[in-house]
Design a protein around this motif. Structure first.
Motif, PDB file in Angstrom:
ATOM      1  N   ASP A 293       0.838  -1.200   0.000  1.00 58.60           N
ATOM      2  CA  ASP A 293       0.000   0.000   0.000  1.00 58.60           C
ATOM      3  C   ASP A 293       0.877   1.256   0.000  1.00 58.60           C
ATOM      4  O   ASP A 293       2.079   1.201   0.293  1.00 58.60           O
ATOM      5  CB  ASP A 293      -0.967  -0.007   1.197  1.00 58.60           C
ATOM      6  N   ALA A 294       0.266   2.380  -0.342  1.00 56.94           N
ATOM      7  CA  ALA A 294       1.034   3.611  -0.540  1.00 56.94           C
ATOM      8  C   ALA A 294       1.765   4.038   0.731  1.00 56.94           C
ATOM      9  O   ALA A 294       2.924   4.466   0.683  1.00 56.94           O
ATOM     10  CB  ALA A 294       0.104   4.724  -1.020  1.00 56.94           C
ATOM     11  N   GLU A 295       1.098   3.911   1.895  1.00 50.29           N
ATOM     12  CA  GLU A 295       1.761   4.358   3.129  1.00 50.29           C
ATOM     13  C   GLU A 295       2.992   3.497   3.422  1.00 50.29           C
ATOM     14  O   GLU A 295       4.039   4.015   3.816  1.00 50.29           O
ATOM     15  CB  GLU A 295       0.788   4.330   4.313  1.00 50.29           C
ATOM     16  N   THR A 296       2.878   2.205   3.201  1.00 48.18           N
ATOM     17  CA  THR A 296       4.037   1.330   3.438  1.00 48.18           C
ATOM     18  C   THR A 296       5.168   1.694   2.479  1.00 48.18           C
ATOM     19  O   THR A 296       6.335   1.807   2.876  1.00 48.18           O
ATOM     20  CB  THR A 296       3.631  -0.151   3.262  1.00 48.18           C
ATOM     21  N   LEU A 297       4.816   1.900   1.212  1.00 50.37           N
ATOM     22  CA  LEU A 297       5.844   2.264   0.224  1.00 50.37           C
ATOM     23  C   LEU A 297       6.549   3.562   0.635  1.00 50.37           C
ATOM     24  O   LEU A 297       7.779   3.656   0.628  1.00 50.37           O
ATOM     25  CB  LEU A 297       5.184   2.422  -1.152  1.00 50.37           C
ATOM     26  N   LEU A 298       5.742   4.547   1.043  1.00 51.82           N
ATOM     27  CA  LEU A 298       6.316   5.863   1.349  1.00 51.82           C
ATOM     28  C   LEU A 298       7.121   5.873   2.649  1.00 51.82           C
ATOM     29  O   LEU A 298       8.035   6.677   2.803  1.00 51.82           O
ATOM     30  CB  LEU A 298       5.191   6.908   1.436  1.00 51.82           C
TER      31      LEU A 298
ATOM     32  N   THR B 108      10.614   3.011   2.117  1.00 48.77           N
ATOM     33  CA  THR B 108      11.613   3.057   1.038  1.00 48.77           C
ATOM     34  C   THR B 108      12.845   3.786   1.558  1.00 48.77           C
ATOM     35  O   THR B 108      12.784   4.979   1.865  1.00 48.77           O
ATOM     36  CB  THR B 108      11.028   3.745  -0.212  1.00 48.77           C
TER      37      THR B 108
ATOM     38  N   THR C 178       8.948  -0.798  -6.004  1.00 54.61           N
ATOM     39  CA  THR C 178       7.775  -1.640  -6.302  1.00 54.61           C
ATOM     40  C   THR C 178       8.134  -2.804  -7.216  1.00 54.61           C
ATOM     41  O   THR C 178       7.363  -3.750  -7.354  1.00 54.61           O
ATOM     42  CB  THR C 178       6.634  -0.836  -6.965  1.00 54.61           C
TER      43      THR C 178
ATOM     44  N   LEU D 185      10.879   5.257  -5.706  1.00 53.96           N
ATOM     45  CA  LEU D 185       9.704   4.511  -5.235  1.00 53.96           C
ATOM     46  C   LEU D 185       9.281   3.459  -6.260  1.00 53.96           C
ATOM     47  O   LEU D 185       8.958   2.313  -5.905  1.00 53.96           O
ATOM     48  CB  LEU D 185       8.537   5.477  -4.977  1.00 53.96           C
TER      49      LEU D 185
ATOM     50  N   SER E 236      10.135   9.721  -7.032  1.00 55.04           N
ATOM     51  CA  SER E 236       9.177   8.803  -7.669  1.00 55.04           C
ATOM     52  C   SER E 236       9.907   7.653  -8.349  1.00 55.04           C
ATOM     53  O   SER E 236       9.452   6.498  -8.322  1.00 55.04           O
ATOM     54  CB  SER E 236       8.326   9.537  -8.709  1.00 55.04           C
TER      55      SER E 236
END
Ligand SMILES: Cc1cc2nc3c(=O)[nH]c(=O)nc-3n(C[C@H](O)[C@H](O)[C@H](O)COP(=O)(O)O)c2cc1C
Length: 207
Positions: A2-7, A10, A138, A134, A131
């Motif tokens: 999910d986006a929060e985990t990615l952000l 990383t 992914t 990130l 980006s």
């Protein structure tokens, strides 16, 4: 992921880069395509240029330039980094020639003089840099941005890669497959220490 985990997970990866597994140029293209959706100052939306160095001999030369620059930078600033970060930074520099892809984000023109123009200039590529990092994550890759060669050795890299003198290199991103999948959020200042509403309430001191 999910986006929060990615952000929040990383990280700058320096020790867990797979130095033996090549990076497919198509992955770099794909991640850069995604990164081009990042914001930039209106007039600079199409300004970025990127050079990905995959050739082993060129990487070795870029790494040698970076190593020389890093040792010069560390003479002045190494005391500012904590011990484990410095050891990790040193590890990356020592192994940089074996990192399968070295990616140089660039902006046409030289760094402008005024604060407003500087903000637009660098602010029109840093969102894309992040980006890009990130997007790499992914796809199971990891990266670390460094800026050593900009301290006096940017022309050496420019000559090596044919980058025109009126193009500004913004950094160097080491890119590789990651030998570790899971990362954790890092320690950062609590929001209460860095945010105030309606009026300035923080300390201007960095310490
Ligand atoms: C503008 C910029 C310059 C950086 N320069 C370097 C560098 O020269 N060497 C390095 O090892 N890391 C460099 N980094 C990575 C930071 O050290 C890293 O983001 C920071 O330590 C936080 O760690 P984290 O990314 O794992 O959370 C740079 C990052 C940014 C955004």
């Amino acid at each position: 992921m999910d986006a929060e985990t990615l952000l929040t997970t990383t990280r700058s990866v320096r020790r867990k880069l797979d130095l033996d597994r090549p990076v497919d140029p198509a992955v770099i293209e794909d991640c850069l395509r995604i990164a081009q959706q990042a914001p930039a100052a209106g007039g600079l939306l199409k300004a970025q240029r990127w050079v990905a160095v995959l050739d082993p001999e060129l990487r070795a030369e870029v790494a040698a330039i970076t190593r020389t620059a890093a040792h010069q930078v560390w003479q002045h600033y190494a005391h500012l980094a904590d011990t484990s970060m410095f050891a990790s930074a040193r590890h990356l520099v020592d192994h940089l020639d074996r990192v399968p892809a070295l990616v140089l984000p660039c902006m046409p023109g030289r760094r402008p003089a005024s604060a407003a123009e500087q903000s637009s200039f660098y602010g029109s590529i840093y969102p894309a840099i992040w980006s890009f990092q990130l997007a790499l994550r992914t796809r199971g890759l990891a990266s670390s941005l460094c800026s050593y060669h900009l301290a006096g050795h940017e022309p050496d890299v420019a000559r090596l890669l044919g980058i025109p003198a009126d193009v500004t290199q913004v950094g160097l991103i080491a890119v590789a497959h990651s030998t570790q999948r899971e990362f954790s959020p890092a320690a950062r200042p609590p929001v209460g220490e860095i945010l105030s509403f309606d009026a300035w309430a923080g300390s201007a001191s960095l310490g």
